[in-house]
Design an enzyme around this catalytic site. Structure first.
Site, PDB file in Angstrom:
ATOM      1  N   GLY A  18      48.398  35.243  80.350  1.00 55.18           N
ATOM      2  CA  GLY A  18      48.472  36.569  79.642  1.00 55.18           C
ATOM      3  C   GLY A  18      49.153  37.890  80.590  1.00 55.18           C
ATOM      4  N   CYS A  19      48.995  37.604  81.924  1.00 52.83           N
ATOM      5  CA  CYS A  19      49.844  38.670  82.838  1.00 52.83           C
ATOM      6  C   CYS A  19      51.151  38.495  82.687  1.00 52.83           C
ATOM      7  CB  CYS A  19      49.170  38.539  84.099  1.00 52.83           C
ATOM      8  SG  CYS A  19      47.505  38.949  84.171  1.00 52.83           S
ATOM      9  N   THR A  20      51.694  37.218  82.619  1.00 53.32           N
ATOM     10  CA  THR A  20      53.077  36.855  82.288  1.00 53.32           C
ATOM     11  C   THR A  20      53.680  37.469  81.300  1.00 53.32           C
ATOM     12  OG1 THR A  20      53.023  35.001  83.799  1.00 53.32           O
ATOM     13  CG2 THR A  20      54.672  35.134  82.371  1.00 53.32           C
TER      14      THR A  20
END
Length: 155
Positions: free
Chosen positions: A44-46
């Protein structure tokens, strides 16, 4: 008490991916997107970071700075930036995450029946006067940058 649109953005100074101190006040006169995220190089952060990267030209065209904040160390941030060619600054808010706390973006989370303290995926837009212009508490990682540009009438 939770921050509201129009409130002064809490001031902070944190180290960036190179260990250099960065203060919110350094960007006075410019709009700043501050996005809190749980961990470098996770799915998700990527997606969120790459959406900001892919919209970097639009943010730059409108003079908008982007600051990503997690509790990861500078070395982790540097690897994340290099791996995905991220053109913006990542800051380290080490535990107990006082900056995230001041933005109500650190607290109790649940995952697979386990409770723990962690970084919330929240995003704030701060105007050139240092006031909160937009607050996103329900962030869709894949489209956060697109959503901001649309909501500001810049897309």
């Amino acid at each position: 008490m939770a921050l509201q649109i129009g409130d002064a953005a809490p001031a902070f100074t944190l180290p960036d991916q190179a260990g250099q101190e960065v203060s919110l006040s350094d960007f006075r006169g410019s709009r700043v997107v501050i996005y809190f995220y749980p961990k470098d190089d996770t799915p998700g952060c990527t997606k969120e970071a790459c959406n900001f990267r892919d919209q970097w030209g639009a943010f730059g065209q409108h003079g908008i700075q982007v600051l990503g904040i997690s509790k990861d160390a500078a070395a982790s941030h540097a690897k994340f930036i290099a791996k995905y060619s991220l053109p913006f600054t990542l800051l380290t808010d080490a535990e107990p995450c006082p900056v995230a706390e001041s933005y109500s973006s650190y607290g109790l989370k649940k995952f697979m029946g386990r409770e723990y303290m962690g970084m919330m995926r929240h995003t704030f837009v701060v105007d050139g006067e240092g006031k909160i212009e937009r607050i996103y508490l329900k962030v869709k990682a894949e489209t956060m940058a697109d959503d901001i540009l649309r909501d500001l009438g810049l897309a």
